[in-house]
Design an enzyme around this catalytic site. Structure first.
Site, PDB file in Angstrom:
ATOM      1  N   ASP A 156      37.152 -20.515 -11.970  1.00 36.27           N
ATOM      2  CA  ASP A 156      36.056 -19.710 -11.555  1.00 36.27           C
ATOM      3  C   ASP A 156      35.036 -20.365 -10.470  1.00 36.27           C
ATOM      4  O   ASP A 156      34.576 -21.510 -10.964  1.00 36.27           O
ATOM      5  CB  ASP A 156      35.293 -19.047 -12.420  1.00 36.27           C
ATOM      6  CG  ASP A 156      36.144 -18.142 -13.339  1.00 36.27           C
ATOM      7  OD1 ASP A 156      36.027 -16.990 -13.203  1.00 36.27           O
ATOM      8  OD2 ASP A 156      36.871 -18.833 -14.177  1.00 36.27           O
ATOM      9  N   ASP A 196      23.635   1.278 -19.793  1.00 34.12           N
ATOM     10  CA  ASP A 196      22.727   0.705 -18.588  1.00 34.12           C
ATOM     11  C   ASP A 196      22.914   1.958 -17.629  1.00 34.12           C
ATOM     12  O   ASP A 196      23.097   3.019 -17.618  1.00 34.12           O
ATOM     13  CB  ASP A 196      23.377  -0.645 -18.055  1.00 34.12           C
ATOM     14  CG  ASP A 196      22.059  -1.376 -17.640  1.00 34.12           C
ATOM     15  OD1 ASP A 196      21.764  -1.312 -16.630  1.00 34.12           O
ATOM     16  OD2 ASP A 196      21.704  -2.173 -18.248  1.00 34.12           O
ATOM     17  N   ASP A 205      36.214  -9.057 -11.241  1.00 32.13           N
ATOM     18  CA  ASP A 205      35.848  -9.970 -12.149  1.00 32.13           C
ATOM     19  C   ASP A 205      35.614  -9.181 -13.511  1.00 32.13           C
ATOM     20  O   ASP A 205      35.568  -9.975 -14.600  1.00 32.13           O
ATOM     21  CB  ASP A 205      34.424 -10.611 -11.949  1.00 32.13           C
ATOM     22  CG  ASP A 205      34.171 -12.066 -12.425  1.00 32.13           C
ATOM     23  OD1 ASP A 205      35.156 -12.685 -12.714  1.00 32.13           O
ATOM     24  OD2 ASP A 205      32.901 -12.568 -12.407  1.00 32.13           O
ATOM     25  N   HIS A 234      22.690  -3.224 -12.424  1.00 33.07           N
ATOM     26  CA  HIS A 234      22.240  -3.762 -13.467  1.00 33.07           C
ATOM     27  C   HIS A 234      23.092  -3.999 -14.692  1.00 33.07           C
ATOM     28  O   HIS A 234      23.481  -4.975 -15.056  1.00 33.07           O
ATOM     29  CB  HIS A 234      20.897  -2.971 -13.978  1.00 33.07           C
ATOM     30  CG  HIS A 234      20.144  -4.015 -15.007  1.00 33.07           C
ATOM     31  ND1 HIS A 234      20.155  -3.753 -16.239  1.00 33.07           N
ATOM     32  CD2 HIS A 234      19.128  -4.825 -14.785  1.00 33.07           C
ATOM     33  CE1 HIS A 234      19.416  -4.547 -16.904  1.00 33.07           C
ATOM     34  NE2 HIS A 234      18.651  -5.449 -15.997  1.00 33.07           N
ATOM     35  N   ASN A 247      39.173 -16.264 -13.771  1.00 35.45           N
ATOM     36  CA  ASN A 247      39.950 -15.910 -12.951  1.00 35.45           C
ATOM     37  C   ASN A 247      39.500 -16.850 -11.671  1.00 35.45           C
ATOM     38  O   ASN A 247      38.633 -17.864 -11.860  1.00 35.45           O
ATOM     39  CB  ASN A 247      40.166 -14.536 -12.470  1.00 35.45           C
ATOM     40  CG  ASN A 247      38.787 -13.931 -12.373  1.00 35.45           C
ATOM     41  OD1 ASN A 247      37.946 -14.360 -12.192  1.00 35.45           O
ATOM     42  ND2 ASN A 247      38.879 -12.574 -12.364  1.00 35.45           N
ATOM     43  N   ASP A 297       7.168  -1.341 -19.530  1.00 33.28           N
ATOM     44  CA  ASP A 297       6.411  -2.604 -20.169  1.00 33.28           C
ATOM     45  C   ASP A 297       5.076  -2.766 -19.492  1.00 33.28           C
ATOM     46  O   ASP A 297       4.878  -3.887 -18.700  1.00 33.28           O
ATOM     47  CB  ASP A 297       7.209  -3.737 -19.776  1.00 33.28           C
ATOM     48  CG  ASP A 297       8.839  -3.712 -20.510  1.00 33.28           C
ATOM     49  OD1 ASP A 297       8.520  -3.398 -21.489  1.00 33.28           O
ATOM     50  OD2 ASP A 297       9.737  -4.001 -20.018  1.00 33.28           O
ATOM     51  N   ASP A 340       1.603  -6.924 -22.511  1.00 34.58           N
ATOM     52  CA  ASP A 340       2.269  -6.120 -23.196  1.00 34.58           C
ATOM     53  C   ASP A 340       2.874  -7.140 -24.610  1.00 34.58           C
ATOM     54  O   ASP A 340       2.900  -8.274 -24.589  1.00 34.58           O
ATOM     55  CB  ASP A 340       3.200  -5.279 -22.681  1.00 34.58           C
ATOM     56  CG  ASP A 340       3.638  -4.126 -23.175  1.00 34.58           C
ATOM     57  OD1 ASP A 340       3.054  -3.926 -24.392  1.00 34.58           O
ATOM     58  OD2 ASP A 340       4.471  -3.032 -22.701  1.00 34.58           O
ATOM     59  N   GLU A 370       7.792 -10.929 -23.470  1.00 35.00           N
ATOM     60  CA  GLU A 370       6.878 -10.517 -24.434  1.00 35.00           C
ATOM     61  C   GLU A 370       7.039 -11.140 -25.570  1.00 35.00           C
ATOM     62  O   GLU A 370       8.335 -11.453 -26.154  1.00 35.00           O
ATOM     63  CB  GLU A 370       6.982  -8.744 -24.701  1.00 35.00           C
ATOM     64  CG  GLU A 370       6.798  -7.902 -23.357  1.00 35.00           C
ATOM     65  CD  GLU A 370       6.732  -6.283 -23.706  1.00 35.00           C
ATOM     66  OE1 GLU A 370       6.593  -6.161 -24.733  1.00 35.00           O
ATOM     67  OE2 GLU A 370       7.049  -5.774 -22.564  1.00 35.00           O
ATOM     68  N   SER A 406      16.016  -8.636 -19.445  1.00 38.32           N
ATOM     69  CA  SER A 406      17.335  -7.936 -19.096  1.00 38.32           C
ATOM     70  C   SER A 406      18.563  -8.798 -19.324  1.00 38.32           C
ATOM     71  O   SER A 406      19.681  -8.402 -19.501  1.00 38.32           O
ATOM     72  CB  SER A 406      17.185  -7.214 -17.799  1.00 38.32           C
ATOM     73  OG  SER A 406      16.326  -6.179 -17.791  1.00 38.32           O
TER      74      SER A 406
END
Length: 813
Positions: A156, A196, A205, A234, A247, A297, A340, A370, A406
């Site tokens: 890759d 998501d 991929d 996302h 690959n 958040d 937060d 956080e 994330s």
């Protein structure tokens, strides 16, 4: 002479009986067990050995009722075409069960009536239970990378950019995964569901690892989670972190032979019903649910999954994966710069989820990540100028701009996929135990690290440390699953107790509530090993963000449950909110637990503590019988006793990362506007308590909290004297000024005759007070005053320098 001869003979017999029997590799060994230790037991063992055609070897060490016998190999004969049986075991079984039909002497009959069973000895290998070290690494990250390419055939083009897999600049600052891949552990047989905004299953991929059967679009209610909106990228990025195919496109996933499902929920409004269905969607096929989203958040939102959503989590951990439980992975949130705390997020502070925070390429805490006492572990994401390289939306598109918590959650989910590919039988709680046992502390210079009674270390920024793929997979291979869960619930009625003001001075007055846990309570609940603790709190307050809470264990371990949130001006208070901590994992719970509640920042905003419930969750004792008593028949009624305690700056809000680090906002689950049929606008909170007699609770005495300048009472007296003096001087000054003005106006130098003023009519002097800001080194000298001199404590700082500066700026404006 006869005495000494007898004593010598007895010693020789004892030595012979304790002699270790050396194993002959040409013989098969067995143990005979006699329940009772009698004078003739050894004689009976020899009789049994002779009856079985075996050789008597002697007693087993110091065990008085076990004796070894042996026979020559081979020791197996065919009983039928498909069954083999050991002749010694078969002979024992026959003679034991059919003893009445066999011709025996009286002595033989007695021997066979005494023996209970025979056990064949099997060779086993035992593993060392030492701390699992990091897998041996080569002298540099570049060598590790080249070795992985050559030995695993990785072609890759973006693999060299995946520093979180192999860090070429700082060797060891990565997830340590190549040594796992070399064992053939690549995630095969596991499925990770990405909840998501969709998943680009046509990407080169991802398409070979896409699991359509476990996918669904809950936004548009179609079968495939196709990204539709311009920013629906996302979920694809998260999927690439976990299962990008090995690959010639982009990079590789952590578990590059695992499958990924896409469950689309973030591209529009969905109902609680849809979200609940998504959290349980195909949960027999989908083993791990990766969730890089949550409430906003922003430092002021407080939202939890209630009702059907709460039931969905319980259903998942009870029935998912055939009863072993769905593994829910949640990102802590990106609200660190907004002040937060992930304990105000009901998804991340749930006992049913694994809460994962972020560290950067230097093993440091990014300011956006956080902190909270519910955080279990951390892993790599953006910060310090580097982000995560992964698959992007588009056929062969890649990106090096993925980040925030994330990205940390799917990295953890990929590691867990490796674990389940080795041990698919592990439960959701087994995975949490493995996290606690194998996480590696980082950035040890950070002052929030505290050593726990378990010997481990914990930090509200880092949890128990960073995930290490090799360490957790190796531990999983030999891990013994924990027993089922039990809990101990202790409600406390506070009778609407006022929370003392803590906005000024070095020594603060917290509301304190003490819960006593006894050995009898723990035994009645069947609790053998402590895991999570929750504190369900009801508080009325005019400004919710002013509230700070610390839970202190009998061992002086302190969990920071709630921190000041400057942006949270909600007048709604806290209603039935579960704060959670994992800091007390495997700690002995017996003794007095103290909840400290502080009212900070705004003196004019006040509040009352209504009630709270402490609940201890953990492993049930395997030997426990009967029905556990989860709520003992006691009543912990406590009120504030006016004691004082020291407040320190909050470590959780202090950042080791420059504010120049910017993380993308964590995706927010969008809720439609809901209506309610409730006719009353008032909020009533009730808590049921046991109708038993009150159990005495332990409180600190007032004289236990003494400041350097004297007792709290002395300070109050001094304050009273100071106020009196200032009032007297001020009154005199005003009278003098009035007299001068009068005389000047009248040009009359006669002394005025003024009536004597009573306290009710006397002018009050207006005085402005300045307080010097405490220096960090001064603050570190003191702790919660309930700790005796010489005792160690890990008191949580509660108000950061950053928060103080922000507050001062607000006041200046």
């Amino acid at each position: 002479m006869h005495f000494y001869f007898t004593a010598t003979l007895i010693c020789l017999v004892w030595v012979a009986s304790a002699t270790i029997i050396k194993r002959d590799p040409s013989r098969q060994y067995y143990t005979l067990h006699f329940p009772l230790d009698e004078a003739a037991t050894q004689h009976h063992a020899k009789k049994i050995a002779a009856s079985l055609g075996t050789r008597y070897e002697g007693p087993v060490g110091e065990l008085k009722t076990y004796f070894m016998v042996s026979s020559e190999l081979p020791g197996v004969v065919k009983r039928s075409s498909d069954q083999q049986v050991d002749p010694v075991l078969a002979a024992f079984e026959q003679q034991k069960e059919n003893g009445a039909l066999l011709k025996r002497s009286a002595d033989d009959s007695v021997a066979w009536s005494k023996v209970q069973r025979i056990d064949k000895q099997i060779l086993k290998r035992r593993s060392k239970r030492a701390v699992i070290p990091r897998a041996p690494i080569l002298s540099s990250g570049k060598l590790v990378l080249e070795d992985a390419k050559a030995s695993l055939g990785i072609k890759d083009p973006g693999f060299t950019n995946q520093w979180h897999l192999v860090n070429q600049e700082t060797t060891g600052n990565d997830i340590n995964v190549t040594s796992v891949w070399k064992q053939g552990v690549t995630g095969k047989g596991t499925v990770v569901a990405i909840l998501d905004d969709g998943l680009d299953y046509d990407s080169k991929d991802l398409k070979d690892n896409f699991y359509a059967e476990g996918s669904y679009d809950f936004n548009d209610h179609v079968d495939l989670p196709t990204p539709v909106l311009w920013n629906d990228y996302h979920g694809t990025r998260c999927a690439g972190q976990i299962a990008a195919v090995k690959n010639d496109a982009c990079g590789v996933g952590i578990a590059y032979d695992a499958k990924v499902s896409g469950i689309r929920i973030l591209s529009g409004e969905i109902t609680d019903v849809d979200e609940a269905a998504a959290l349980n969607y195909k949960y027999q096929e989908n083993h791990i649910f990766s969730c890089s989203w949550g409430p906003p958040d922003d430092g002021r939102t407080m939202e939890a999954p209630n009702g059907i959503l709460a039931d969905a989590f319980i259903n998942g951990i009870e029935n998912g994966r055939g009863g072993k439980g769905t593994v829910y992975v949640f990102a802590t949130g990106n609200g660190g710069d907004a002040g937060d705390n992930c304990n105000f997020d009901g998804y991340t502070n749930s006992i049913y989820t694994i809460t994962v925070g972020a560290i950067d390429h230097a093993d440091r805490h990014p300011s956006y990540s956080e902190s909270c006492s519910a955080q279990l572990v951390v892993t790599y994401s953006s910060g310090g100028g580097k982000s995560i390289y992964t698959t992007n939306h588009g056929n062969e598109e890649c990106t090096d701009m993925h980040g925030g918590t994330s990205a940390a959650a799917p990295n953890a989910a990929g590691i867990f996929a490796l674990v389940l590919s080795v041990r698919p039988d592990l439960t959701w709680r087994d995975m949490q135990h493995l996290c606690v046992q194998t996480a590696l502390p980082v950035d040890l210079k950070d002052k929030d690290w505290k050593q726990l009674p378990s010997g481990r270390m914990y930090n509200h920024k880092y949890g128990y440390g960073k995930l290490d793929s090799w360490a957790i997979v190796e531990a999983a291979k030999e891990f013994k699953s924990v027993n089922k869960q039990t809990y101990l619930e202790l409600p406390v009625e506070m009778n609407k107790t006022a929370i003392p003001d803590s906005t000024s001075g070095k020594h603060k007055k917290p509301l304190q509530s003490v819960v006593q846990i006894t050995e009898a309570m723990v035994a009645a609940a069947g609790l053998s090993r402590l895991e999570h603790i929750t504190a369900t709190v009801n508080i009325e307050h005019q400004r919710r963000g002013d509230i700070q809470m610390v839970l202190a264990s009998p061992n002086k371990v302190e969990s920071e449950l709630a921190t000041v949130r400057l942006g949270d001006s909600s007048p709604d208070g806290i209603h039935n909110w579960k704060f959670m901590t994992v800091k007390h994992w495997e700690e002995n719970p017996i003794g007095n637990w103290t909840l400290f509640v502080y009212d900070e920042i705004n003196a004019d905003s006040t509040g009352y503590m209504l009630n709270w419930t402490m609940t201890l969750f953990g492993e049930m004792d395997p030997g426990f019988e009967g029905e556990p008593i989860h709520r003992p028949d006691v009543n912990h009624d406590t009120t504030n006793d006016g004691t004082t305690s020291v407040i320190k700056p909050s470590s959780s809000a202090t950042s080791t990362q420059s504010k120049e680090t910017h993380a993308p906002a964590r995706p927010t689950r969008v809720k439609p506007v809901t209506t309610t049929t409730a006719s009353s606008t008032s909020k009533t909170v009730t808590t049921t308590t046991s109708p038993a007699s009150t159990t005495p609770t332990s409180h600190m005495d007032d004289d236990e909290a003494v400041s350097p300048g004297g007792s709290a009472a002395d300070k109050d007296d001094n304050s009273d004297h100071s106020v009196f003096i200032y009032a007297f001087v001020g009154t005199a000054a005003i009278l003098g000024l009035a007299t001068a003005m009068y005389l000047h106006k009248r040009k009359d130098w006669r002394a005025p005759s003024l009536p004597r003023q009573t306290p009710s009519t006397a002018p009050i002097a207006s005085m402005d007070y300045e307080f010097d800001e405490l220096k960090p080194e001064e603050e570190d000298e003191d702790d919660h005053d309930d700790y005796e001199e010489g005792e160690s404590s890990d008191a949580r700082p509660l108000l950061s320098q950053q928060q103080q500066d922000q507050h001062q700026q607000q006041q200046d404006r």
